[in-house]
Design a protein around this motif. Structure first.
Motif: not given
Length: 241
Positions: A136-140, A188-194, A215-228
């Motif tokens: 989730v991007f900030p503002g969405c 998994s913490k919403g930071r841009v890497t690699d 890019l700003p930090d975002v809310k991380p994606g969720i797959q099967r109930g955990r951040p990935v």
């Protein structure tokens, strides 16, 4: 009937003998000509020696500095007195740490029940297109459906690229343009890497990496109930107007 010519006047009767004598003479002269040794004429070499007048230099007058000799070392006493040691000095024994053949190393037996086995969880990487809950991007945050959040994420990234875009000056001077494909990972913490990039020129690639790195930090994606970790790709087109 008398012969017309005198047999003594026949000049052709000894022609073969004369021929052999002449041939032998020619061969002898030829052989001697090959054996003749010639030497170069000696040339007189004259050496000219330039003799200069004796140089008369004034020898500086030096003064001899006389220093006093050092005093003689002290003489040894006539009677040498032997003093016995009154204090006992304890010597420190340093034991060697090296092992030899006679040393015995006890085998340590570890029971398999005493070993704790831990499971290492590898962080899963999921593409942005198939993630259950997209980052989730900030503002969405106020959007409810995943499709709206995905569309909002793409829109926000494109706005960020337009706002932070800066055409490299060196690339403008050289007339370098083209499309740079950038791929990065949202951890998994919403930071841009690699951040990875591929384009027609290093100047454009560095500028694309700089834009994505802001890019700003975002809310991380969720797959099967955990951040990935989520992979995301975007092309950045550098066009000169």
């Amino acid at each position: 009937m008398k012969p017309k010519k005198n047999p003594n006047a026949d000049i052709g009767r000894n022609s073969s003998l004369y021929f052999m004598i002449g041939l032998t003479s020619v061969l002898f002269v030829t052989w001697q000509s090959f054996e003749v040794k010639t030497y170069d004429k000696e040339t007189d070499i004259s050496e000219v020696i330039h003799v200069m007048d004796d140089l008369k230099e004034d020898v500086p007058i030096t003064e001899m500095v006389r220093t006093t000799p050092p005093p003689p070392p002290p003489s040894a006493p006539d009677v040498i007195e032997v003093v016995e040691d009154v204090e006992d000095i304890e010597e420190t024994l340093i034991e060697s740490t090296e092992s030899n053949q006679d040393a015995y190393i006890e085998d340590i037996v570890v029971d398999i029940e005493d070993v704790e086995v831990g499971e290492m969880e590898e962080e899963e990487i999921v593409p942005f297109a198939v993630i259950e809950n997209v980052p989730v991007f900030p503002g969405c945050e106020d959007l409810n459906s995943e499709a709206e959040r995905k569309e909002c994420f793409n829109k926000k990234v494109q706005e960020h690229v337009r706002n932070t875009f800066n055409y490299p000056k060196a690339a403008l001077e050289m007339g370098v343009s083209g499309k740079v494909f950038v791929q990065f990972v949202i951890d998994s913490k919403g930071r841009v890497t690699d951040i990875r990039h591929r384009g027609p020129d290093r100047l454009l690639e560095n500028e694309a990496a700089r834009i994505i790195g802001l890019l700003p930090d975002v809310k991380p994606g969720i797959q099967r109930g955990r951040p990935v970790r989520v992979t995301y790709a975007i092309p950045i087109n550098f066009v000169m107007k």
